[in-house]
Design a protein around this motif. Sequence first.
Motif, PDB file in Angstrom:
ATOM      1  N   ASP A   1       0.870  -1.175   0.000  1.00  0.00           N
ATOM      2  CA  ASP A   1       0.000   0.000   0.000  1.00  0.00           C
ATOM      3  C   ASP A   1       0.905   1.222   0.000  1.00  0.00           C
ATOM      4  OD1 ASP A   1      -1.819   2.000   0.294  1.00  0.00           O
ATOM      5  OD2 ASP A   1      -2.764   1.216   2.108  1.00  0.00           O
TER       6      ASP A   1
ATOM      7  N   ARG B   1      -0.065   4.281  -0.995  1.00  0.00           N
ATOM      8  CA  ARG B   1      -0.824   5.531  -0.968  1.00  0.00           C
ATOM      9  C   ARG B   1      -0.272   6.439   0.129  1.00  0.00           C
ATOM     10  NH1 ARG B   1      -6.710   3.433   0.145  1.00  0.00           N
ATOM     11  NH2 ARG B   1      -5.473   2.180   1.588  1.00  0.00           N
TER      12      ARG B   1
ATOM     13  N   LYS C   1      -5.976   0.855   9.926  1.00  0.00           N
ATOM     14  CA  LYS C   1      -4.945   0.208   9.129  1.00  0.00           C
ATOM     15  C   LYS C   1      -4.084  -0.663  10.026  1.00  0.00           C
ATOM     16  CE  LYS C   1      -4.527   3.552   5.343  1.00  0.00           C
ATOM     17  NZ  LYS C   1      -3.580   4.324   4.499  1.00  0.00           N
TER      18      LYS C   1
ATOM     19  N   GLU D   1      -6.668  -1.932   5.089  1.00  0.00           N
ATOM     20  CA  GLU D   1      -7.389  -0.750   5.556  1.00  0.00           C
ATOM     21  C   GLU D   1      -8.854  -1.128   5.644  1.00  0.00           C
ATOM     22  OE1 GLU D   1      -8.598   3.895   4.630  1.00  0.00           O
ATOM     23  OE2 GLU D   1      -7.692   2.706   3.040  1.00  0.00           O
TER      24      GLU D   1
ATOM     25  N   TYR E   1      -9.656  -2.660   2.030  1.00  0.00           N
ATOM     26  CA  TYR E   1      -8.557  -2.486   1.089  1.00  0.00           C
ATOM     27  C   TYR E   1      -7.424  -3.427   1.489  1.00  0.00           C
ATOM     28  CZ  TYR E   1     -10.884   1.845  -0.342  1.00  0.00           C
ATOM     29  OH  TYR E   1     -11.781   2.765  -0.806  1.00  0.00           O
TER      30      TYR E   1
ATOM     31  N   ASN F   1      -3.550  -4.140   0.644  1.00  0.00           N
ATOM     32  CA  ASN F   1      -2.376  -3.553  -0.002  1.00  0.00           C
ATOM     33  C   ASN F   1      -2.756  -2.414  -0.940  1.00  0.00           C
ATOM     34  OD1 ASN F   1      -0.590  -5.337   1.330  1.00  0.00           O
ATOM     35  ND2 ASN F   1      -1.031  -6.929  -0.178  1.00  0.00           N
ATOM     36  N   GLY F   2      -3.721  -1.600  -0.472  1.00  0.00           N
ATOM     37  CA  GLY F   2      -4.136  -0.409  -1.197  1.00  0.00           C
ATOM     38  C   GLY F   2      -5.203  -0.625  -2.241  1.00  0.00           C
TER      39      GLY F   2
END
Length: 710
Positions: A254, A256, A309, A382, A393, A395-396
Amino acid sequence: MRRLLRPVLGTALAALAVIACTTPATPASAADAPYDVLVFSKTAGFRHDSIAVGTQAIRELGAANSFTVTATEDAGAFTTANLAQYEVVVFLNTTGDALNATQQTAFESYIRSGKGYVGVHAAADTEYDWPFYGNLVGAWFASHPAIQQANVKVENRATAATATLPQTWTRTDEWYNYRTNVRSTARVLATLDESSYSGGGMGADHPHSWCKTYEGGRSFYTGAGHTQSTYAEPAFRAHLLGGIRYAAGRTKADCRPETGYTTLYNGSTTGWSQAGPGNFTNTDATLTSVGGMGLYWYNAKQFSSYSLKLDWKMDGDDNSGIFIGFPSSTDPWSAVDNGYEIQIDATDAADRTTGAVYTFKSADIAARDAALNPPGEWNNYELLVEGERLRIYLNGVQINDFTNTNPVRSLAGYIGLQNHGTGDDVSFRNVRIKELGTQPPNPPTGNTTVQAEAFNSTGGVQVVGKTGANGGSTIGYIDNGDWAAYNGLNLTGVTSFRSRVVSGGAGGAIQVRTGSTTGPILGSVAVPNTGGWNTFADVTTNLSNVPASTQNLYLTFTGNGTGLFDVDDLTLVRGGGGPGPTPGTGPVVGLAGKCLEVDGGATADGTQVQINTCAGTPRQTWTVQGQTLRALGKCLDINGSGTANGTKIQLWTCNASGAQNWVPNAADSSLRNPTSGKCLDVSNNSSADGQDVHLWDCLGAANQRWTLPA
């Protein structure tokens, strides 16, 4: 009926008996599919004597880890045909202007095709006049002190580049200061502790290594790598290998940007307690499950709307989950009966495997499989809870979207980590949370803007990642009859509707309804072809018969053909009499009453911004959106994120970088860029039509005073 954590046998006793007899699985670490890496080390400035040993180190890493290496200092290798054979290009201590315009274009196409970039050390001292490269690497070099020992603080230990590193990594290197802080555009993996060495110039937040996605490709950068001895260090070699594997798409992360989170666990277990049998060990800021079935839960606070997260890893075919939305209790079955479990085990049935809301809703299995790292590697979740909507989510990548409709249950409550049983050994790191706050006052007093991808339900459309979109995504693939719904919006005082859209297709119309896809139409607005799929525009319309209450709002889409347009966001405008000059949209007026203007009305990235006699044209129409100024679908931007006096001010695709942030100063009416600390300035203090604007030290002078649209 009481639902068991794993209701695969008739009784809880039978399930526990099977778990007690489970033999721990051995770690599975499959080799990466083979790939090819190009190492590029051309220098047009300072040349590092570590380039040769660095190249050899990457060759050795490749020989042991399924990739081949081609090394070159010939910029002629940067052709579309030649680059196509490589998954990753490593810029190894490059300096200066390494590529010509044609070679730059080929490399841009390569990244946009989904390939990877790795920058090592002086890669940040490269191509200062190439904005694409500056955005790809993340930040440019500013200065460095003498080579010395320092402490590197590893803040994200969930990537292959950092998973084996200690929280404090002490080593010797040349420590770069950068012109800008990359945190707003990339996921920072490690920072420098400036108190541990002399010559730091960025303060308490000094990024040292990071990863990001950009224009469809993947980017990893490390500030380490100056000295020859660096490339013999096992920790650095693991760090570099992990970055190459991420850039090649062989491991997921992830990347982001992340800000505003509060740590619940990163070594300290304050606020946590065990419910039921078993426990968690706590070593190296890592919780590892032991025995069970039990639950390690955070009892200091319960949460409603939030982003949670955490990082997790299985060693083999193991089993665990994260529970949310349960009441305070020392009985782990309370979480089962009253909350929801987000599963980790990847080997169970679809509705009870990784990414599933256990027995309630399966993840998107294809998306899950594409985002999942195998046992032995870390993954990131997440859990985004907004009221009774949960998005997951991995790994993003969004892999599940679930809405609770059971009035007995709720997503609001406590959170906990499951220890499932003997042999089910799962580890957790870096549990953190960002609370999203409460609903706005009732009735709201200002406009309400909603990101289009934050829908509660939809028909036909898809979420599309797009450069320049607010939040990084739009809803797209819109065809006639498609729709999107947004629940619980307070419409009190709303008089008009505004939407940020983009279209390289036929265009169409947005109908604003309440209640359902066939509910009353409050208004309708045409969406034109905006000039391309990266050229954004605002469309707006009056609304009528708007109920003064909270409603579920529906956008229904009409038009001829397919792929009509994308929607970036929607704004409910209160007051102002409809869609005339929308709040925050209009001219930006400066020296001698002249207007800020995009030269020639061109929309190409890099177009100069100037002043001219005010004419009310689109090239002089700016929208204040957050800390950005937008015209013709793009943003007011500092060329190359520069900080020097005289740096060009231009139009550029909106990218959420610090180079596009502008903050009005009420004291002197200046527009200041927080990253550089400098002001928007009319060059030469000249009010002539066509006079360029640029970046300059803030002086409070007349040529730095601006009036923004109301």
